[in-house]
Design a protein around this motif. Sequence first.
Motif, PDB file in Angstrom:
ATOM      1  N   SER A  98      44.979  23.671   5.949  1.00  0.00           N
ATOM      2  CA  SER A  98      43.845  24.348   6.572  1.00  0.00           C
ATOM      3  C   SER A  98      44.179  25.816   6.852  1.00  0.00           C
ATOM      4  CB  SER A  98      43.473  23.655   7.888  1.00  0.00           C
ATOM      5  OG  SER A  98      44.489  23.888   8.863  1.00  0.00           O
ATOM      6  N   ALA A  99      43.144  26.628   6.910  1.00  0.00           N
ATOM      7  CA  ALA A  99      43.330  28.042   7.245  1.00  0.00           C
ATOM      8  C   ALA A  99      43.950  28.178   8.641  1.00  0.00           C
ATOM      9  CB  ALA A  99      41.998  28.781   7.165  1.00  0.00           C
ATOM     10  N   LYS A 100      43.613  27.261   9.534  1.00  0.00           N
ATOM     11  CA  LYS A 100      44.189  27.297  10.884  1.00  0.00           C
ATOM     12  C   LYS A 100      45.687  27.055  10.833  1.00  0.00           C
ATOM     13  CE  LYS A 100      43.768  23.805  13.769  1.00  0.00           C
ATOM     14  NZ  LYS A 100      43.195  22.850  14.740  1.00  0.00           N
ATOM     15  N   LEU A 101      46.130  26.034  10.107  1.00  0.00           N
ATOM     16  CA  LEU A 101      47.560  25.754  10.022  1.00  0.00           C
ATOM     17  C   LEU A 101      48.286  26.912   9.331  1.00  0.00           C
ATOM     18  CD1 LEU A 101      49.931  23.915  10.608  1.00  0.00           C
ATOM     19  CD2 LEU A 101      49.365  22.625   8.527  1.00  0.00           C
ATOM     20  N   ILE A 107      52.334  32.764  12.527  1.00  0.00           N
ATOM     21  CA  ILE A 107      52.870  33.013  13.874  1.00  0.00           C
ATOM     22  C   ILE A 107      54.289  32.464  13.967  1.00  0.00           C
ATOM     23  CG2 ILE A 107      52.635  32.361  16.310  1.00  0.00           C
ATOM     24  CD1 ILE A 107      49.568  32.619  15.918  1.00  0.00           C
ATOM     25  N   ALA A 108      54.500  31.258  13.470  1.00  0.00           N
ATOM     26  CA  ALA A 108      55.841  30.662  13.504  1.00  0.00           C
ATOM     27  C   ALA A 108      56.840  31.528  12.746  1.00  0.00           C
ATOM     28  CB  ALA A 108      55.807  29.246  12.912  1.00  0.00           C
ATOM     29  N   ALA A 109      56.436  32.061  11.595  1.00  0.00           N
ATOM     30  CA  ALA A 109      57.326  32.929  10.813  1.00  0.00           C
ATOM     31  C   ALA A 109      57.657  34.206  11.580  1.00  0.00           C
ATOM     32  CB  ALA A 109      56.686  33.259   9.467  1.00  0.00           C
ATOM     33  N   ALA A 110      56.695  34.727  12.314  1.00  0.00           N
ATOM     34  CA  ALA A 110      56.959  35.924  13.120  1.00  0.00           C
ATOM     35  C   ALA A 110      57.963  35.617  14.222  1.00  0.00           C
ATOM     36  CB  ALA A 110      55.650  36.460  13.705  1.00  0.00           C
ATOM     37  N   VAL A 111      57.790  34.475  14.888  1.00  0.00           N
ATOM     38  CA  VAL A 111      58.735  34.066  15.935  1.00  0.00           C
ATOM     39  C   VAL A 111      60.128  33.925  15.347  1.00  0.00           C
ATOM     40  CG1 VAL A 111      59.393  32.189  17.507  1.00  0.00           C
ATOM     41  CG2 VAL A 111      56.991  32.904  17.356  1.00  0.00           C
ATOM     42  N   THR A 120      49.065  40.794  18.506  1.00  0.00           N
ATOM     43  CA  THR A 120      47.677  40.469  18.857  1.00  0.00           C
ATOM     44  C   THR A 120      46.888  40.138  17.600  1.00  0.00           C
ATOM     45  OG1 THR A 120      47.809  41.908  20.784  1.00  0.00           O
ATOM     46  CG2 THR A 120      45.595  41.380  19.985  1.00  0.00           C
ATOM     47  N   GLU A 121      47.180  40.836  16.505  1.00  0.00           N
ATOM     48  CA  GLU A 121      46.467  40.592  15.246  1.00  0.00           C
ATOM     49  C   GLU A 121      46.741  39.178  14.712  1.00  0.00           C
ATOM     50  OE1 GLU A 121      46.641  44.737  16.161  1.00  0.00           O
ATOM     51  OE2 GLU A 121      48.345  43.408  15.830  1.00  0.00           O
ATOM     52  N   LEU A 122      48.000  38.736  14.787  1.00  0.00           N
ATOM     53  CA  LEU A 122      48.312  37.371  14.337  1.00  0.00           C
ATOM     54  C   LEU A 122      47.611  36.331  15.204  1.00  0.00           C
ATOM     55  CD1 LEU A 122      52.137  37.583  13.525  1.00  0.00           C
ATOM     56  CD2 LEU A 122      50.275  37.170  11.904  1.00  0.00           C
ATOM     57  N   VAL A 123      47.608  36.555  16.505  1.00  0.00           N
ATOM     58  CA  VAL A 123      46.954  35.621  17.425  1.00  0.00           C
ATOM     59  C   VAL A 123      45.451  35.619  17.179  1.00  0.00           C
ATOM     60  CG1 VAL A 123      46.457  35.154  19.857  1.00  0.00           C
ATOM     61  CG2 VAL A 123      48.796  35.739  19.132  1.00  0.00           C
ATOM     62  N   GLU A 124      44.855  36.796  17.029  1.00  0.00           N
ATOM     63  CA  GLU A 124      43.409  36.872  16.774  1.00  0.00           C
ATOM     64  C   GLU A 124      43.051  36.238  15.429  1.00  0.00           C
ATOM     65  OE1 GLU A 124      41.093  37.522  18.960  1.00  0.00           O
ATOM     66  OE2 GLU A 124      42.705  37.902  20.397  1.00  0.00           O
ATOM     67  N   ALA A 126      44.615  33.729  14.070  1.00  0.00           N
ATOM     68  CA  ALA A 126      44.667  32.281  14.297  1.00  0.00           C
ATOM     69  C   ALA A 126      43.423  31.810  15.045  1.00  0.00           C
ATOM     70  CB  ALA A 126      45.940  31.911  15.057  1.00  0.00           C
ATOM     71  N   ARG A 127      43.035  32.574  16.051  1.00  0.00           N
ATOM     72  CA  ARG A 127      41.814  32.207  16.784  1.00  0.00           C
ATOM     73  C   ARG A 127      40.587  32.241  15.877  1.00  0.00           C
ATOM     74  NH1 ARG A 127      43.437  35.632  21.994  1.00  0.00           N
ATOM     75  NH2 ARG A 127      44.429  33.962  23.192  1.00  0.00           N
ATOM     76  N   ALA A 128      40.559  33.194  14.956  1.00  0.00           N
ATOM     77  CA  ALA A 128      39.429  33.290  14.024  1.00  0.00           C
ATOM     78  C   ALA A 128      39.347  32.057  13.127  1.00  0.00           C
ATOM     79  CB  ALA A 128      39.547  34.557  13.171  1.00  0.00           C
ATOM     80  N   GLU A 129      40.463  31.349  12.987  1.00  0.00           N
ATOM     81  CA  GLU A 129      40.491  30.100  12.197  1.00  0.00           C
ATOM     82  C   GLU A 129      40.389  28.879  13.103  1.00  0.00           C
ATOM     83  OE1 GLU A 129      39.982  30.215   9.183  1.00  0.00           O
ATOM     84  OE2 GLU A 129      40.620  32.245   8.644  1.00  0.00           O
ATOM     85  N   ALA A 130      39.944  29.103  14.340  1.00  0.00           N
ATOM     86  CA  ALA A 130      39.688  28.048  15.327  1.00  0.00           C
ATOM     87  C   ALA A 130      40.945  27.499  15.996  1.00  0.00           C
ATOM     88  CB  ALA A 130      38.849  26.915  14.734  1.00  0.00           C
ATOM     89  N   ALA A 131      42.053  28.218  15.939  1.00  0.00           N
ATOM     90  CA  ALA A 131      43.249  27.791  16.670  1.00  0.00           C
ATOM     91  C   ALA A 131      43.011  27.988  18.159  1.00  0.00           C
ATOM     92  CB  ALA A 131      44.474  28.601  16.227  1.00  0.00           C
ATOM     93  N   THR A 132      43.410  27.011  18.924  1.00  0.00           N
ATOM     94  CA  THR A 132      43.268  27.089  20.375  1.00  0.00           C
ATOM     95  C   THR A 132      44.493  27.767  20.983  1.00  0.00           C
ATOM     96  OG1 THR A 132      44.374  24.985  20.778  1.00  0.00           O
ATOM     97  CG2 THR A 132      41.969  24.908  20.367  1.00  0.00           C
ATOM     98  N   ASP A 133      44.358  28.169  22.230  1.00  0.00           N
ATOM     99  CA  ASP A 133      45.508  28.753  22.921  1.00  0.00           C
ATOM    100  C   ASP A 133      46.649  27.743  23.020  1.00  0.00           C
ATOM    101  OD1 ASP A 133      44.174  31.149  23.162  1.00  0.00           O
ATOM    102  OD2 ASP A 133      43.827  30.987  25.314  1.00  0.00           O
TER     103      ASP A 133
END
Length: 182
Positions: A98-101, A107-111, A120-124, A126-133
């Motif tokens: 999925s686009a969310k995964l 994000i995991a690769a950045a960590v 903020t761009e990576l988080v946004e 992910a949120r745009a793909e329906a990832a929750t906090d």
Amino acid sequence: MAHIDLGLDEKAFPGISGPMIYRPETAKPLNALAEVLLRAPHPTLTPGERELIAAYVSGLNECRFCCASHSAFAAAQLPTGMTLVDQVRADPDTAPISAKLRALLKIAAAVQVDGRRVTTELVEAARAEAATDLEIHDTVLIAAAFCMFNRYVDGLGTFAPDDAQRYEASAARIVAHGYRAG
């Protein structure tokens, strides 16, 4: 041979298993952390997806034992098994996920490189793909924890078997019984 004498046959207790037996006081909280991060009930991320994040980060860290172990653990819990794990590890951008995964894996690769690389761009994205906090939080924590686990295993120079069947047998045990010390 491990850098320190673990007091056991490393081939019988490869990777993190040996250090866990060597130091059961630390094994208990480390296994509890793995259990919560990878297997505890989660509203949206499956155990297979969480194991896939762990395998992906371990691969980026070039930790042979953890990558092989968690790839097997993920494969045992994903519908298309090792085929999907291999596709994600090779190129998450083209893997059938999925686009969310996919956004969470970024994000995991950045960590894995440095926690400050999570922007903020990576988080946004992910949120745009329906990832929750919660999913973003747990992805960051899984990635950070696996950087620690990978460094624990590799820092002690533990043995990593080449036989895929060893990892598959461990996967069957983990799926059935979870992470526990001893």
